[in-house]
Design a protein around this motif. Structure first.
Motif, PDB file in Angstrom:
ATOM      1  N   GLY A 177       0.789  -1.231   0.000  1.00  0.00           N
ATOM      2  CA  GLY A 177       0.000   0.000   0.000  1.00  0.00           C
ATOM      3  C   GLY A 177       0.812   1.267   0.000  1.00  0.00           C
ATOM      4  N   GLY A 178       2.106   1.154   0.305  1.00  0.00           N
ATOM      5  CA  GLY A 178       2.949   2.338   0.327  1.00  0.00           C
ATOM      6  C   GLY A 178       3.037   3.028  -1.023  1.00  0.00           C
ATOM      7  N   SER A 179       3.038   2.252  -2.091  1.00  0.00           N
ATOM      8  CA  SER A 179       3.101   2.840  -3.430  1.00  0.00           C
ATOM      9  C   SER A 179       1.858   3.672  -3.721  1.00  0.00           C
ATOM     10  CB  SER A 179       3.247   1.741  -4.484  1.00  0.00           C
ATOM     11  OG  SER A 179       3.266   2.283  -5.788  1.00  0.00           O
ATOM     12  N   ARG A 180       0.689   3.160  -3.359  1.00  0.00           N
ATOM     13  CA  ARG A 180      -0.555   3.907  -3.599  1.00  0.00           C
ATOM     14  C   ARG A 180      -0.594   5.184  -2.772  1.00  0.00           C
ATOM     15  NH1 ARG A 180      -2.465  -1.358  -3.351  1.00  0.00           N
ATOM     16  NH2 ARG A 180      -3.173  -1.078  -1.197  1.00  0.00           N
ATOM     17  N   LEU A 181      -0.123   5.111  -1.515  1.00  0.00           N
ATOM     18  CA  LEU A 181      -0.085   6.308  -0.680  1.00  0.00           C
ATOM     19  C   LEU A 181       0.872   7.343  -1.265  1.00  0.00           C
ATOM     20  CD1 LEU A 181      -0.054   4.700   2.886  1.00  0.00           C
ATOM     21  CD2 LEU A 181      -1.927   5.982   1.834  1.00  0.00           C
ATOM     22  N   ASN A 182       1.985   6.859  -1.796  1.00  0.00           N
ATOM     23  CA  ASN A 182       2.943   7.749  -2.444  1.00  0.00           C
ATOM     24  C   ASN A 182       2.318   8.440  -3.643  1.00  0.00           C
ATOM     25  OD1 ASN A 182       5.229   7.675  -4.857  1.00  0.00           O
ATOM     26  ND2 ASN A 182       6.041   8.462  -2.946  1.00  0.00           N
ATOM     27  N   ASN A 183       1.545   7.689  -4.427  1.00  0.00           N
ATOM     28  CA  ASN A 183       0.851   8.280  -5.574  1.00  0.00           C
ATOM     29  C   ASN A 183      -0.110   9.378  -5.128  1.00  0.00           C
ATOM     30  OD1 ASN A 183       2.181   6.352  -7.072  1.00  0.00           O
ATOM     31  ND2 ASN A 183       0.349   5.140  -7.525  1.00  0.00           N
ATOM     32  N   ARG A 184      -0.884   9.097  -4.096  1.00  0.00           N
ATOM     33  CA  ARG A 184      -1.864  10.071  -3.605  1.00  0.00           C
ATOM     34  C   ARG A 184      -1.179  11.337  -3.107  1.00  0.00           C
ATOM     35  NH1 ARG A 184      -5.238   5.685  -0.031  1.00  0.00           N
ATOM     36  NH2 ARG A 184      -6.028   4.440  -1.780  1.00  0.00           N
ATOM     37  N   PHE A 185      -0.013  11.166  -2.508  1.00  0.00           N
ATOM     38  CA  PHE A 185       0.750  12.308  -2.004  1.00  0.00           C
ATOM     39  C   PHE A 185       1.071  13.269  -3.141  1.00  0.00           C
ATOM     40  CE2 PHE A 185       4.583  14.596  -1.018  1.00  0.00           C
ATOM     41  CZ  PHE A 185       4.500  14.877   0.335  1.00  0.00           C
ATOM     42  N   TRP A 186       1.635  12.750  -4.227  1.00  0.00           N
ATOM     43  CA  TRP A 186       2.033  13.622  -5.325  1.00  0.00           C
ATOM     44  C   TRP A 186       0.843  14.102  -6.131  1.00  0.00           C
ATOM     45  CZ3 TRP A 186       6.109  15.924  -4.295  1.00  0.00           C
ATOM     46  CH2 TRP A 186       7.187  15.288  -3.703  1.00  0.00           C
ATOM     47  N   GLU A 187      -0.205  13.304  -6.214  1.00  0.00           N
ATOM     48  CA  GLU A 187      -1.431  13.765  -6.864  1.00  0.00           C
ATOM     49  C   GLU A 187      -2.025  14.952  -6.109  1.00  0.00           C
ATOM     50  OE1 GLU A 187      -2.610   9.329  -8.588  1.00  0.00           O
ATOM     51  OE2 GLU A 187      -3.581  10.130  -6.794  1.00  0.00           O
ATOM     52  N   ALA A 188      -2.025  14.862  -4.776  1.00  0.00           N
ATOM     53  CA  ALA A 188      -2.540  15.967  -3.969  1.00  0.00           C
ATOM     54  C   ALA A 188      -1.656  17.209  -4.118  1.00  0.00           C
ATOM     55  CB  ALA A 188      -2.618  15.555  -2.502  1.00  0.00           C
ATOM     56  N   THR A 189      -0.346  17.000  -4.176  1.00  0.00           N
ATOM     57  CA  THR A 189       0.581  18.123  -4.332  1.00  0.00           C
ATOM     58  C   THR A 189       0.353  18.856  -5.646  1.00  0.00           C
ATOM     59  OG1 THR A 189       2.276  17.038  -2.971  1.00  0.00           O
ATOM     60  CG2 THR A 189       3.019  18.749  -4.497  1.00  0.00           C
ATOM     61  N   LEU A 190       0.245  18.103  -6.742  1.00  0.00           N
ATOM     62  CA  LEU A 190       0.002  18.726  -8.050  1.00  0.00           C
ATOM     63  C   LEU A 190      -1.362  19.417  -8.076  1.00  0.00           C
ATOM     64  CD1 LEU A 190       1.829  18.561 -10.732  1.00  0.00           C
ATOM     65  CD2 LEU A 190       2.519  17.107  -8.837  1.00  0.00           C
ATOM     66  N   GLY A 191      -2.346  18.811  -7.427  1.00  0.00           N
ATOM     67  CA  GLY A 191      -3.662  19.433  -7.359  1.00  0.00           C
ATOM     68  C   GLY A 191      -3.632  20.738  -6.586  1.00  0.00           C
ATOM     69  N   ASN A 192      -2.896  20.758  -5.481  1.00  0.00           N
ATOM     70  CA  ASN A 192      -2.778  21.983  -4.690  1.00  0.00           C
ATOM     71  C   ASN A 192      -2.067  23.087  -5.462  1.00  0.00           C
ATOM     72  OD1 ASN A 192      -4.043  20.734  -2.526  1.00  0.00           O
ATOM     73  ND2 ASN A 192      -2.144  20.190  -1.493  1.00  0.00           N
ATOM     74  N   LEU A 193      -1.034  22.699  -6.205  1.00  0.00           N
ATOM     75  CA  LEU A 193      -0.311  23.672  -7.028  1.00  0.00           C
ATOM     76  C   LEU A 193      -1.245  24.285  -8.067  1.00  0.00           C
ATOM     77  CD1 LEU A 193       2.377  24.982  -8.038  1.00  0.00           C
ATOM     78  CD2 LEU A 193       2.661  22.942  -9.475  1.00  0.00           C
ATOM     79  N   ALA A 194      -2.002  23.440  -8.741  1.00  0.00           N
ATOM     80  CA  ALA A 194      -2.921  23.921  -9.772  1.00  0.00           C
ATOM     81  C   ALA A 194      -3.986  24.838  -9.182  1.00  0.00           C
ATOM     82  CB  ALA A 194      -3.572  22.734 -10.480  1.00  0.00           C
ATOM     83  N   THR A 195      -4.521  24.472  -8.035  1.00  0.00           N
ATOM     84  CA  THR A 195      -5.534  25.301  -7.380  1.00  0.00           C
ATOM     85  C   THR A 195      -4.967  26.668  -7.020  1.00  0.00           C
ATOM     86  OG1 THR A 195      -6.675  23.354  -6.505  1.00  0.00           O
ATOM     87  CG2 THR A 195      -7.100  25.460  -5.413  1.00  0.00           C
ATOM     88  N   ALA A 196      -3.696  26.678  -6.573  1.00  0.00           N
ATOM     89  CA  ALA A 196      -3.056  27.924  -6.149  1.00  0.00           C
ATOM     90  C   ALA A 196      -2.903  28.924  -7.296  1.00  0.00           C
ATOM     91  CB  ALA A 196      -1.691  27.630  -5.536  1.00  0.00           C
ATOM     92  N   VAL A 197      -2.835  28.441  -8.539  1.00  0.00           N
ATOM     93  CA  VAL A 197      -2.687  29.357  -9.670  1.00  0.00           C
ATOM     94  C   VAL A 197      -4.018  29.602 -10.375  1.00  0.00           C
ATOM     95  CG1 VAL A 197      -0.255  28.797  -9.993  1.00  0.00           C
ATOM     96  CG2 VAL A 197      -1.999  27.515 -11.268  1.00  0.00           C
ATOM     97  N   GLY A 198      -5.106  29.160  -9.744  1.00  0.00           N
ATOM     98  CA  GLY A 198      -6.432  29.511 -10.241  1.00  0.00           C
ATOM     99  C   GLY A 198      -7.153  28.474 -11.074  1.00  0.00           C
ATOM    100  N   VAL A 199      -6.672  27.231 -11.063  1.00  0.00           N
ATOM    101  CA  VAL A 199      -7.355  26.178 -11.819  1.00  0.00           C
ATOM    102  C   VAL A 199      -8.504  25.634 -10.983  1.00  0.00           C
ATOM    103  CG1 VAL A 199      -7.132  23.936 -12.938  1.00  0.00           C
ATOM    104  CG2 VAL A 199      -5.233  25.570 -13.024  1.00  0.00           C
ATOM    105  N   ALA A 200      -9.684  25.613 -11.551  1.00  0.00           N
ATOM    106  CA  ALA A 200     -10.855  25.092 -10.856  1.00  0.00           C
ATOM    107  C   ALA A 200     -11.008  23.601 -11.155  1.00  0.00           C
ATOM    108  CB  ALA A 200     -12.111  25.844 -11.296  1.00  0.00           C
ATOM    109  N   GLY A 201     -11.052  22.780 -10.100  1.00  0.00           N
ATOM    110  CA  GLY A 201     -11.213  21.343 -10.290  1.00  0.00           C
ATOM    111  C   GLY A 201     -10.116  20.696 -11.093  1.00  0.00           C
ATOM    112  N   PRO A 202      -8.843  20.878 -10.719  1.00  0.00           N
ATOM    113  CA  PRO A 202      -7.738  20.299 -11.493  1.00  0.00           C
ATOM    114  C   PRO A 202      -7.807  18.773 -11.536  1.00  0.00           C
ATOM    115  CG  PRO A 202      -6.968  21.048  -9.345  1.00  0.00           C
ATOM    116  CD  PRO A 202      -8.365  21.560  -9.501  1.00  0.00           C
TER     117      PRO A 202
END
Length: 247
Positions: A177-202
């Motif tokens: 399960g560590g691999s899936r958690l790692n994926n979610r970590f970076w998916e959340a990071t990229l989503g947060n970055l996109a939201t910060a620059v004004g992307v709605a529902g990245p």
């Protein structure tokens, strides 16, 4: 620091690479409770134990008026703020620059009482990308590169990791399960970055490829430097250390 073939291939300016170093030092980092990096060597995918994986996370910044170079500048400057809640990245005082060391405090599982203390070396950095390399003891022996590019009128942000679990215990945790958690970590990071620059529902796209299914048994002794074991031991002995005044 490493042998010449131990770094991701590139033709870019050598000045953007970290200089040679035998042992890492986190002297330029403030705020972290524990320094599990100083005195360690770097350990990339060639020195890891487990199967070799390439993971690529991308997000289109539709509607955001930002160039790739401006995005990378923002990402470097505010890197810790894009991580998922509860995870800590302690940047070097001089910022994300070649040769600098950052410290991390990560909960391996959400809500876990044990926090993994480790870090990264900034292996490479320029106006379009930056790359981290893990030290001995990190759960993954890895390079991870953060970059941005243009696709027509849209900027695309990307995080790409080349990683092996560092030792047999980390390989088992990765499989369970560590691999899936790692994926979610970076998916959340990229989503947060996109939201910060004004992307709605990245929407973050993830691609995972196994590059090498062989395990490198000659590196099973990496367990000696395991940050997971060290952090667990530190957490379990915290009450005793508090009573004896040893921190």
């Amino acid at each position: 620091m490493t042998e010449p073939n131990d770094s991701p291939p590139t033709s870019r300016d050598a000045a953007n690479w970290a200089g040679p170093v035998d042992r890492l030092s986190a002297a330029g980092v403030a705020g972290a409770k524990d320094d599990a990096v100083t005195g360690k060597r770097v350990s990339g995918p060639l020195q890891g134990f487990g199967q070799l994986w390439q993971k690529t996370f991308t997000v289109r910044l539709d509607g955001a008026d930002i160039s790739p170079t401006d995005l990378i500048a923002l990402w470097k400057d505010r890197f810790p703020t894009f991580w998922p809640k509860g995870q800590r990245f302690y940047a070097p005082l001089s910022g994300i620059a070649p040769g600098e060391v950052a410290l991390l405090e990560i909960a391996p599982v959400p809500g876990a009482p044990v926090r993994l203390s480790t870090g990264v070396l900034v292996l490479y950095a320029d106006d379009e990308s930056f790359t981290f390399m893990t030290p001995e003891g990190h759960t993954l022996s890895a390079w991870i590169t953060f970059s941005a590019r243009r696709d027509g009128d849209v900027t695309i942000a990307q995080a790409q990791a080349l990683e092996r679990p560092a030792d047999p215990f980390d390989e088992l945790a990765y499989m369970l399960g560590g691999s899936r958690l790692n994926n979610r970590f970076w998916e959340a990071t990229l989503g947060n970055l996109a939201t910060a620059v004004g992307v709605a529902g990245p929407v973050v796209e993830t691609q995972v490829v196994c590059i090498d299914r062989m395990r490198q048994w000659r590196y099973w002794r990496n367990v000696r430097n395991s940050a997971s074991i060290r952090s667990a031991r530190r957490t379990l002995t915290a009450p005793i250390r508090k009573l004896t005044g040893r921190g």
